[in-house]
Design a protein around this motif. Structure first.
Motif, PDB file in Angstrom:
ATOM      1  N   GLY A  16     -14.088  -4.945   0.878  1.00  0.00           N
ATOM      2  CA  GLY A  16     -13.326  -4.778  -0.349  1.00  0.00           C
ATOM      3  C   GLY A  16     -14.190  -4.611  -1.579  1.00  0.00           C
ATOM      4  O   GLY A  16     -15.110  -5.389  -1.823  1.00  0.00           O
ATOM      5  N   ALA A  17     -13.907  -3.572  -2.362  1.00  0.00           N
ATOM      6  CA  ALA A  17     -14.649  -3.278  -3.586  1.00  0.00           C
ATOM      7  C   ALA A  17     -13.793  -3.540  -4.809  1.00  0.00           C
ATOM      8  O   ALA A  17     -13.734  -2.742  -5.743  1.00  0.00           O
ATOM      9  N   GLY A  18     -13.116  -4.698  -4.790  1.00  0.00           N
ATOM     10  CA  GLY A  18     -12.388  -5.150  -5.967  1.00  0.00           C
ATOM     11  C   GLY A  18     -13.280  -6.065  -6.780  1.00  0.00           C
ATOM     12  O   GLY A  18     -14.503  -6.082  -6.620  1.00  0.00           O
ATOM     13  N   GLY A  21     -15.577  -8.356  -4.511  1.00  0.00           N
ATOM     14  CA  GLY A  21     -16.608  -7.620  -3.796  1.00  0.00           C
ATOM     15  C   GLY A  21     -17.697  -7.102  -4.721  1.00  0.00           C
ATOM     16  O   GLY A  21     -18.888  -7.157  -4.397  1.00  0.00           O
ATOM     17  N   ILE A  38     -20.626  -2.490   1.249  1.00  0.00           N
ATOM     18  CA  ILE A  38     -19.275  -2.889   0.871  1.00  0.00           C
ATOM     19  C   ILE A  38     -18.336  -1.872   1.490  1.00  0.00           C
ATOM     20  O   ILE A  38     -18.410  -0.678   1.177  1.00  0.00           O
ATOM     21  N   GLU A  40     -14.793  -0.267   1.781  1.00  0.00           N
ATOM     22  CA  GLU A  40     -13.590  -0.119   0.964  1.00  0.00           C
ATOM     23  C   GLU A  40     -12.706   0.945   1.581  1.00  0.00           C
ATOM     24  O   GLU A  40     -13.160   2.073   1.813  1.00  0.00           O
ATOM     25  N   ARG A  41     -11.460   0.585   1.865  1.00  0.00           N
ATOM     26  CA  ARG A  41     -10.557   1.544   2.513  1.00  0.00           C
ATOM     27  C   ARG A  41     -10.117   2.669   1.586  1.00  0.00           C
ATOM     28  O   ARG A  41      -9.788   3.753   2.034  1.00  0.00           O
ATOM     29  N   LEU A  45     -13.541   2.257  -6.027  1.00  0.00           N
ATOM     30  CA  LEU A  45     -13.561   0.809  -6.210  1.00  0.00           C
ATOM     31  C   LEU A  45     -12.421   0.369  -7.122  1.00  0.00           C
ATOM     32  O   LEU A  45     -11.757   1.198  -7.729  1.00  0.00           O
ATOM     33  N   GLY A  47      -9.834  -2.257  -6.425  1.00  0.00           N
ATOM     34  CA  GLY A  47      -8.799  -3.129  -5.869  1.00  0.00           C
ATOM     35  C   GLY A  47      -7.483  -3.062  -6.627  1.00  0.00           C
ATOM     36  O   GLY A  47      -6.922  -1.990  -6.854  1.00  0.00           O
ATOM     37  N   MET A 103     -21.600   1.014  -1.591  1.00  0.00           N
ATOM     38  CA  MET A 103     -20.177   1.142  -1.262  1.00  0.00           C
ATOM     39  C   MET A 103     -19.929   2.279  -0.287  1.00  0.00           C
ATOM     40  O   MET A 103     -20.442   3.379  -0.450  1.00  0.00           O
ATOM     41  N   PHE A 105     -16.752   4.203   1.015  1.00  0.00           N
ATOM     42  CA  PHE A 105     -15.328   4.418   0.776  1.00  0.00           C
ATOM     43  C   PHE A 105     -14.659   5.059   1.988  1.00  0.00           C
ATOM     44  O   PHE A 105     -15.304   5.704   2.798  1.00  0.00           O
ATOM     45  N   GLU A 108     -11.535   1.751   6.322  1.00  0.00           N
ATOM     46  CA  GLU A 108     -10.529   0.715   6.556  1.00  0.00           C
ATOM     47  C   GLU A 108     -10.913  -0.092   7.792  1.00  0.00           C
ATOM     48  O   GLU A 108     -11.102   0.462   8.879  1.00  0.00           O
TER      49      GLU A 108
END
Length: 134
Positions: A16-18, A21, A38, A40-41, A45, A47, A103, A105, A108
């Motif tokens: 998660g890149a919120g 993260g 990181i 991230e689905r 970034l 969240g 990150m 991306f 998931e």
């Protein structure tokens, strides 16, 4: 004949890149740890602050308190900042602290399993497999 792609291996995986993260990634870098990714689905970034963009979306905590202690933002436009301003803040902090390169991306997470014998995680995502000791 082509085999399955090999697993990508890092020391540490963050899911998660919120806000959390991004904050963890920055602290890892500040402690000299650079071997991490990181997952991230989403394609970007942020969240909650990326996903929730309904009319009037804003922080319910005073903005001066809703930022990283190591990256205060004295320029918030309002006491309770709007969604876009918070999302912009997160993007700026991630760039300033050079964590964007960590990150991945569109990743998931589908499963995660700890291998006791190997002392590592095997994490399967929609694009492949990751391995990490933490």
């Amino acid at each position: 004949m082509s085999g399955a792609p090999s697993a990508r291996t890092v020391r540490l995986l963050v899911v998660g890149a919120g806000f959390s993260g991004i904050g963890l990634a920055i602290r890892l870098r500040q402690h000299g740890i650079a071997d991490f990714a990181i997952l991230e689905r989403a394609p970007a970034l942020g969240g909650t602050w990326r996903d929730n963009s309904y009319p009037g979306c804003a922080c319910d905590v005073q903005s001066t308190l809703y930022s990283f202690s190591f990256a205060p933002n004295p320029g918030w436009s309002r006491t309770y900042s709007p969604q876009r301003e918070i999302w912009d803040y997160l993007q700026g902090v991630a760039q300033r602290y050079d964590v964007m390169r960590h990150m991945a991306f569109g990743e998931e997470v589908e499963s995660a399993a700890w291998d006791e014998a190997a002392q590592r995680w095997t994490v399967r995502t929609t694009t492949g497999t990751w391995r990490a000791s933490m």
